[in-house]
Design an enzyme around this catalytic site. Structure first.
Site, PDB file in Angstrom:
ATOM      1  N   GLU A 166       9.841  51.287  12.901  1.00 59.98           N
ATOM      2  CA  GLU A 166      11.009  50.152  11.700  1.00 59.98           C
ATOM      3  C   GLU A 166      11.294  50.570  11.233  1.00 59.98           C
ATOM      4  OE1 GLU A 166       9.972  45.992  12.998  1.00 59.98           O
ATOM      5  OE2 GLU A 166      10.027  46.575  15.118  1.00 59.98           O
ATOM      6  N   GLU A 373       7.557  48.214  21.282  1.00 57.41           N
ATOM      7  CA  GLU A 373       6.704  47.036  20.563  1.00 57.41           C
ATOM      8  C   GLU A 373       7.830  46.013  21.850  1.00 57.41           C
ATOM      9  OE1 GLU A 373       6.477  45.220  16.563  1.00 57.41           O
ATOM     10  OE2 GLU A 373       5.631  47.025  16.191  1.00 57.41           O
TER      11      GLU A 373
HETATM   12  C1  NOJ Z   1       7.657  44.288  14.767  1.00 59.61           C
HETATM   13  C2  NOJ Z   1       6.884  44.439  13.606  1.00 59.61           C
HETATM   14  O1  NOJ Z   1       6.675  46.765  13.952  1.00 59.61           O
HETATM   15  C3  NOJ Z   1       4.928  44.110  13.823  1.00 59.61           C
HETATM   16  O2  NOJ Z   1       4.663  44.346  12.920  1.00 59.61           O
HETATM   17  C4  NOJ Z   1       5.390  42.491  13.941  1.00 59.61           C
HETATM   18  O3  NOJ Z   1       4.146  42.006  13.627  1.00 59.61           O
HETATM   19  C5  NOJ Z   1       6.077  42.662  15.612  1.00 59.61           C
HETATM   20  N1  NOJ Z   1       7.606  42.807  15.361  1.00 59.61           N
HETATM   21  C6  NOJ Z   1       6.907  40.791  15.490  1.00 59.61           C
HETATM   22  O4  NOJ Z   1       7.217  40.423  14.661  1.00 59.61           O
END
Ligand code: NOJ
Length: 465
Positions: A166, A373
């Site tokens: 991200e 994710e």
């Molecule tokens: C995206 C992130 O990569 C991760 O680290 C985070 O905890 C999740 N979103 C949930 O917010």
């Protein structure tokens, strides 16, 4: 079975080193920018949580691999802690860090679990942050050296690599909303850092390919479809600009070797155009990812009415605490009046994932995609040794259905990683926002499988549902 997935589909969940490992000072690990941020700005983190211990995975990884197997995973996404390998960010390698990951990868593989490994999941070594972090080209060079060490030491164990997690979200919160380290609001720096991430990815991918390493390299992008709040020309234009800044700035260089014109024109007008050397420019002009990872949580709805800068993230898990994001003169994110929202005010919209996947397919029909994710944060309590998280089962099932539809429509999605394997340190949300298949008792750190864990194990076993 209604939804049969392609043979070899990866079923897993994801974590990140800082969020689960703990062992913050164990065996020579150096501080990361998040350790320091939590210490220096405890008021910015929900209930002053820290990543010092979190799930203590560093000491309990054997148990956690048993859970991973128990949950029927054939893959698991994790990240390597840069400050565990290089406590100072560069220079001397900490052998204990290497040994830890070698043991972990061995154990995963001997349990039939493919590791999907991210090199950078936001835990920048503090020593590099002090010298300007991602604004300083030195950090890009240090990242290349860190990546090279990982390929050298783990290249025989790992075949799926993501350079970055991200880059968009971490830049946004580090340099625009100031909610994450380094806590700045500096739009020019934000554009430079976003670009430096792309350069870092491209350089690492080039050396990976040049060295003829085994496996594939890509990265995990946070992508959100952007919808205009109304059908006016102003809102449509604002939505298109937000899409160029938050989505296309990242996936167009990677997939097509170009930056989106709309964003370039804006940055040019504002004097924000990033500095890019001639070599890096040439590098960025060629697509550099063997796959793209999509982290998808929610879509944006955009209004052109934005009078000032205003940023707020819901960190309480109370439905009435709204997220706010407004860049004066450009656009503002608004709530969808017809939307269904999580406790943390994130809209649940599985069709958004389908749309993103189709968009990627249209740009690069053959490029493999992983959903790296996707998940839902909830306020949860243990009851009778488990958590009845039917809401999570529904969330995951609906998103998997969207993925299945995209696969049927020709998008080569190769795997799905639910965020997260276990409840963890959720950045400024601390520990209240629970995402895991495994519930973590914060007093004892014992792991308890939630109801969703059994649902997922069955889906993974049958390669569908
Ligand atoms: C995206 C992130 O990569 C991760 O680290 C985070 O905890 C999740 N979103 C949930 O917010």
């Amino acid at each position: 079975m209604k939804y049969q997935f392609p043979e070899g589909f990866l079923w897993g969940s994801a974590t990140a080193a800082l969020q689960i490992e703990g062992g913050a000072a164990a065996d020579g690990r150096g501080p990361s920018v998040w350790d320091v941020f939590c210490r220096e700005h405890p008021e910015k983190i929900f209930e002053r949580a820290t990543p010092d211990v979190t799930c203590d995975h560093y000491h309990r990884y054997e148990e956690d691999v048993r859970w991973i197997r128990e949950l029927g995973h054939n893959a698991y996404r994790l990240s390597i802690s840069w400050p565990r390998l290089f406590p100072e960010g560069s220079g001397a390698l900490n052998q204990a860090g290497v040994d830890f990951y070698r043991r972990l990868f061995d154990l995963l593989r001997s349990n039939g679990v493919t590791p999907h490994v991210t090199l950078y999941h936001w835990d920048l070594p503090d020593a590099l942050a002090r010298r300007g972090g991602w604004e300083n080209p030195e950090t890009i060079a240090a990242f290349e050296a860190f990546a090279a060490a990982c390929f050298e030491h783990f290249g025989d164990q790992v075949e799926l690599w993501s350079t970055l997690n991200e880059p968009g979200w971490t830049t946004l919160n580090g340099y625009v909303t100031a909610l994450h380290p380094p806590g700045k609001t500096d739009l020019k720096a934000a554009v430079q850092v976003a670009t430096n991430f792309l350069i870092a990815h491209a350089r690492v991918a080039r050396s990976f390919h040049k060295a003829g390493r085994r496996g594939k390299i890509g990265l995990a992008l946070n992508l959100s479809p952007v919808y205009p709040a109304t059908d006016t020309a102003e809102d449509r234009q604002a939505a298109s600009l937000a899409d160029a800044i938050f989505n296309r700035w990242f996936f167009e260089p990677l997939l097509l070797g170009r930056f989106p014109e709309e964003a370039l024109a804006l940055y040019n007008r504002c004097g924000f155009l990033p500095e890019i050397s001639a070599d890096d420019r040439a590098l960025l002009a060629a697509p550099s990812a063997d796959f793209v990872g999509v982290n998808y949580y929610y879509p944006h709805h955009v209004s052109a009415e934005a009078s000032g800068n205003d940023f707020h993230l819901n960190t309480s898990g109370r439905q009435d605490e709204n997220c706010r994001f407004s860049i004066g003169g450009l656009f503002r994110f608004v709530r969808n009046p017809r939307g269904q929202y999580t406790d943390w005010a994130w809209e649940i919209h599985p069709d958004g994932l389908y749309e993103l996947l189709i968009r990627l397919r249209d740009l690069r029909p053959d490029l493999p995609v992983y959903v790296t994710e996707n998940g839902i944060g909830r306020v949860e309590e243990l009851a009778g040794g488990t958590v009845d998280d039917q809401e999570r089962i529904d969330f995951v099932r609906l998103h998997l259905e969207a993925i299945h539809r995209a696969i049927q429509a020709g998008c080569p999605v190769r795997g799905y990683f639910m965020w997260a394997l276990m409840d963890n340190f959720s950045w400024i949300n601390g520990f209240k926002k629970r995402y895991g298949f495994l519930f973590i008792d914060r007093q004892t750190l014992a792991r308890y499988p939630k109801k969703s864990a059994a649902w997922f194990r069955e889906a993974a076993r049958r390669n569908g549902f």
